[in-house]
Scaffold this motif. Structure first.
Motif, mmCIF file in Angstrom:
data_model
loop_
_atom_site.group_PDB
_atom_site.id
_atom_site.type_symbol
_atom_site.label_atom_id
_atom_site.label_comp_id
_atom_site.label_asym_id
_atom_site.label_seq_id
_atom_site.Cartn_x
_atom_site.Cartn_y
_atom_site.Cartn_z
ATOM 1 N N TYR A 8 0.868 -1.187 0.000
ATOM 2 C CA TYR A 8 0.000 0.000 0.000
ATOM 3 C C TYR A 8 0.895 1.224 0.000
ATOM 4 O O TYR A 8 1.921 1.253 0.676
ATOM 5 N N ASP A 9 0.494 2.242 -0.729
ATOM 6 C CA ASP A 9 1.272 3.483 -0.787
ATOM 7 C C ASP A 9 0.314 4.639 -1.032
ATOM 8 O O ASP A 9 -0.455 4.618 -1.994
ATOM 9 N N GLU A 10 0.347 5.620 -0.150
ATOM 10 C CA GLU A 10 -0.520 6.795 -0.292
ATOM 11 C C GLU A 10 0.235 8.040 0.138
ATOM 12 O O GLU A 10 0.926 8.040 1.158
ATOM 13 N N ARG A 11 0.092 9.075 -0.635
ATOM 14 C CA ARG A 11 0.661 10.377 -0.280
ATOM 15 C C ARG A 11 -0.508 11.270 0.106
ATOM 16 O O ARG A 11 -1.469 11.419 -0.655
ATOM 17 N N LEU A 12 -0.444 11.867 1.271
ATOM 18 C CA LEU A 12 -1.530 12.690 1.792
ATOM 19 C C LEU A 12 -1.387 14.128 1.282
ATOM 20 O O LEU A 12 -1.118 15.055 2.034
ATOM 21 N N ARG A 63 3.602 10.451 3.735
ATOM 22 C CA ARG A 63 3.256 9.190 3.068
ATOM 23 C C ARG A 63 2.885 8.140 4.091
ATOM 24 O O ARG A 63 3.438 8.109 5.195
ATOM 25 N N ARG A 65 2.804 4.007 3.951
ATOM 26 C CA ARG A 65 3.177 2.845 3.131
ATOM 27 C C ARG A 65 3.146 1.584 3.981
ATOM 28 O O ARG A 65 3.564 1.607 5.137
ATOM 29 N N THR A 136 -6.113 8.725 6.172
ATOM 30 C CA THR A 136 -6.026 8.059 4.882
ATOM 31 C C THR A 136 -7.317 8.267 4.107
ATOM 32 O O THR A 136 -8.399 8.306 4.688
ATOM 33 N N ARG A 137 -7.180 8.398 2.806
ATOM 34 C CA ARG A 137 -8.358 8.542 1.947
ATOM 35 C C ARG A 137 -8.971 7.184 1.609
ATOM 36 O O ARG A 137 -10.083 7.113 1.123
ATOM 37 N N ALA A 138 -8.231 6.122 1.863
ATOM 38 C CA ALA A 138 -8.705 4.759 1.556
ATOM 39 C C ALA A 138 -8.500 3.874 2.795
ATOM 40 O O ALA A 138 -7.627 3.000 2.801
ATOM 41 N N LEU A 142 -6.060 0.377 3.277
ATOM 42 C CA LEU A 142 -4.928 0.378 4.190
ATOM 43 C C LEU A 142 -5.072 -0.742 5.215
ATOM 44 O O LEU A 142 -4.108 -1.474 5.485
#
Length: 151
Positions: A8-12, A63, A65, A136-138, A142
């Motif tokens: 999983y990888d997300e940048r806020l 981030r 991750r 997190t948006r998801a 996550l």
């Protein structure tokens, strides 16, 4: 596309409206310097906009991750083996956990412009941190990635 070993990888990232505010701030700096001439106006516009854009970019570069062996959230890196229960928080629950239900010992990667979050218990008895609060948006994705990493 995720790299090998990254579950999983997300940048806020900051919302678009913040970039507009950065541009308006730069314009304001330029207007303040206008009485000193056109060159100070242009310099203030460029420098003010640049500094505001750097601030927005830095704040929006956090981030989250999930790697095969660890969770990386901002500056924190926690082995998956030290994590406990994962709880998905909707907007209302997330608001409660970042305000009146928050524990001052918790690690919080908090972005007010992201309404949902995940709360992850810390299972390591030697770690004084009771839980991680991660904006997190998801949140479901996550949580699923953390479960896959622990399996």
């Amino acid at each position: 596309m995720l790299s090998p070993g990254v579950l999983y990888d997300e940048r806020l990232t900051a919302p678009r409206s913040w970039w507009l505010i950065a541009a308006l701030l730069g314009t304001s700096v330029g207007l303040v310097l206008y009485p000193y001439g056109v060159l100070p106006l242009l310099g203030g516009l460029v420098v003010g906009t640049s500094l505001a854009a750097v601030a927005v970019s830095a704040y929006g570069s956090a981030r989250v991750r999930v790697l095969s062996d660890s969770l990386v959230a901002g500056d924190a890196r926690i082995p998956v083996s030290a994590l406990g229960e994962v709880r998905v928080l909707d907007a209302g629950e997330a608001l409660a956990w970042r305000t009146h239900r928050a524990d001052p010992r918790a690690y919080m990667l908090l972005r007010g412009y992201v309404p949902t979050a995940v709360r992850v218990e810390v299972a390591d008895p030697e770690d004084p941190t009771p839980y991680l609060y991660l904006s997190t948006r998801a949140p479901r994705a996550l949580a699923d990635a953390l479960e896959r990493a622990r399996a």
